[in-house]
Design an enzyme around this catalytic site. Structure first.
Site, mmCIF file in Angstrom:
data_model
loop_
_atom_site.group_PDB
_atom_site.id
_atom_site.type_symbol
_atom_site.label_atom_id
_atom_site.label_comp_id
_atom_site.label_asym_id
_atom_site.label_seq_id
_atom_site.Cartn_x
_atom_site.Cartn_y
_atom_site.Cartn_z
ATOM 1 C CE LYS A 1 -2.556 -0.424 3.674
ATOM 2 N NZ LYS A 1 -2.054 -1.694 4.200
ATOM 3 N NE ARG B 1 -4.521 -0.671 9.734
ATOM 4 C CZ ARG B 1 -3.456 -0.191 9.108
ATOM 5 N NH1 ARG B 1 -3.469 1.021 8.606
ATOM 6 N NH2 ARG B 1 -2.385 -0.927 8.985
ATOM 7 N NE ARG C 1 7.255 -3.127 5.249
ATOM 8 C CZ ARG C 1 5.951 -2.920 5.183
ATOM 9 N NH1 ARG C 1 5.385 -2.545 4.060
ATOM 10 N NH2 ARG C 1 5.194 -3.125 6.236
ATOM 11 N NE ARG D 1 6.308 -0.339 9.778
ATOM 12 C CZ ARG D 1 5.214 -0.181 9.032
ATOM 13 N NH1 ARG D 1 5.275 0.463 7.880
ATOM 14 N NH2 ARG D 1 4.056 -0.663 9.418
ATOM 15 N NE ARG E 1 1.117 -4.347 10.964
ATOM 16 C CZ ARG E 1 1.981 -3.984 10.020
ATOM 17 N NH1 ARG E 1 3.151 -4.591 9.926
ATOM 18 N NH2 ARG E 1 1.680 -3.030 9.181
HETATM 19 P P1 AMP Z 1 0.644 0.980 8.488
HETATM 20 O O1 AMP Z 1 1.867 1.801 8.301
HETATM 21 O O2 AMP Z 1 -0.538 1.492 7.714
HETATM 22 O O3 AMP Z 1 0.865 -0.485 8.279
HETATM 23 O O4 AMP Z 1 0.214 1.153 10.038
HETATM 24 C C1 AMP Z 1 1.086 0.747 11.085
HETATM 25 C C2 AMP Z 1 0.316 0.646 12.382
HETATM 26 O O5 AMP Z 1 -0.252 1.921 12.710
HETATM 27 C C3 AMP Z 1 -0.878 -0.307 12.383
HETATM 28 O O6 AMP Z 1 -0.500 -1.655 12.595
HETATM 29 C C4 AMP Z 1 -1.697 0.251 13.536
HETATM 30 O O7 AMP Z 1 -1.131 -0.103 14.794
HETATM 31 C C5 AMP Z 1 -1.506 1.751 13.354
HETATM 32 N N1 AMP Z 1 -2.549 2.305 12.458
HETATM 33 C C6 AMP Z 1 -2.396 2.778 11.182
HETATM 34 N N2 AMP Z 1 -3.554 3.187 10.672
HETATM 35 C C7 AMP Z 1 -4.490 2.966 11.636
HETATM 36 C C8 AMP Z 1 -5.887 3.165 11.713
HETATM 37 N N3 AMP Z 1 -6.588 3.649 10.683
HETATM 38 N N4 AMP Z 1 -6.503 2.834 12.881
HETATM 39 C C9 AMP Z 1 -5.834 2.347 13.926
HETATM 40 N N5 AMP Z 1 -4.508 2.118 13.918
HETATM 41 C C10 AMP Z 1 -3.838 2.409 12.780
#
Ligand code: AMP
Length: 216
Positions: free
Chosen positions: A13, A88, A127, A161, A172
């Protein structure tokens, strides 16, 4: 255009969002990136988000929705945006409907990136991100840097990360299945969703994505 990009962690993404947003001249709004910026800056919001992110859990809705609402209200998002990582869960999807209530500001498309869980685990655990610029993304198998641990673009140190470790990615994926999949069903019922495969090169997926939203 107003686009929501949705898909499991590891579907690519972030990689596609940066390119799609540049191609369409709209801001890329990633909730994950916004949280990481808050964590780096040591803000109160960052403190709340830190442990959830580390454990692969969603950050509470009141924190997340407030942050997105504030971001979407900025001038650069008035002509369109690409949301990456939001909504989400169903509560966030409903909140987004409320934010975009004006008929002029309705979503144009929900683009779903599809990929198997086995492929996700392989992708995510390999990654590596650059500490100097998180847009510089490498992969130990698929896109290795010339020198291990060093960013080709700027010489920054590469790191994994915390939430890209295997136990966390499995958590996740579980959250994605239970919380985010219903969001796709909801948008599908409204006729918004266009689904494409996340497999193939970055360019192939990008072209597929652009074609699916009529912007080739
Ligand atoms: P991402 O970089 O989009 O994979 O997001 C990394 C982490 O940020 C996720 O695993 C969640 O812990 C948190 N996160 C990102 N977007 C959201 C969201 N819309 N709602 C809640 N937590 C989020």
């Amino acid at each position: 255009m107003r686009i929501v990009l949705i898909g499991p962690p590891g579907a690519g993404k972030g990689t596609q969002a940066v390119r799609l947003a540049a191609h369409l001249s709209i801001p890329h709004i990633s909730t994950g990136d916004l949280f990481r910026e808050h964590i780096d800056q040591g803000t109160e919001l960052g403190q709340h988000a830190r442990t959830c992110i580390r454990d692969g859990l969603l950050v509470p809705d009141e924190v997340t929705i407030g942050m997105v609402k504030e971001r979407l209200a900025r001038p650069d998002a008035q002509g369109g945006f690409l949301l990456d990582g939001f909504p989400r869960n169903l509560a966030q999807a409903e909140a987004l409907d409320g934010i975009l209530v004006d008929p002029e500001s309705k979503l144009d498309a929900v683009l779903e990136l599809e990929i198997s869980e086995a492929e996700v685990v392989k992708r995510v655990t390999g990654r590596r991100l650059c500490r100097m610029d998180r847009g510089h993304i490498f992969h130990v198998y698929f896109n290795p840097p010339e020198v291990a641990g060093v960013c080709d673009a700027c010489g920054g140190e590469l790191y994994q990360r915390d939430d890209d470790r295997e136990a966390t990615i499995r958590q996740r994926l579980k959250v994605y299945r239970s919380e985010t999949a219903p969001v796709i069903d909801r948008y599908q019922a409204q006729g918004f969703v266009t689904t494409i495969s996340a497999l193939g090169s970055v360019k192939e997926v990008l072209n597929r994505a652009l074609r699916s939203i009529g912007k080739e």
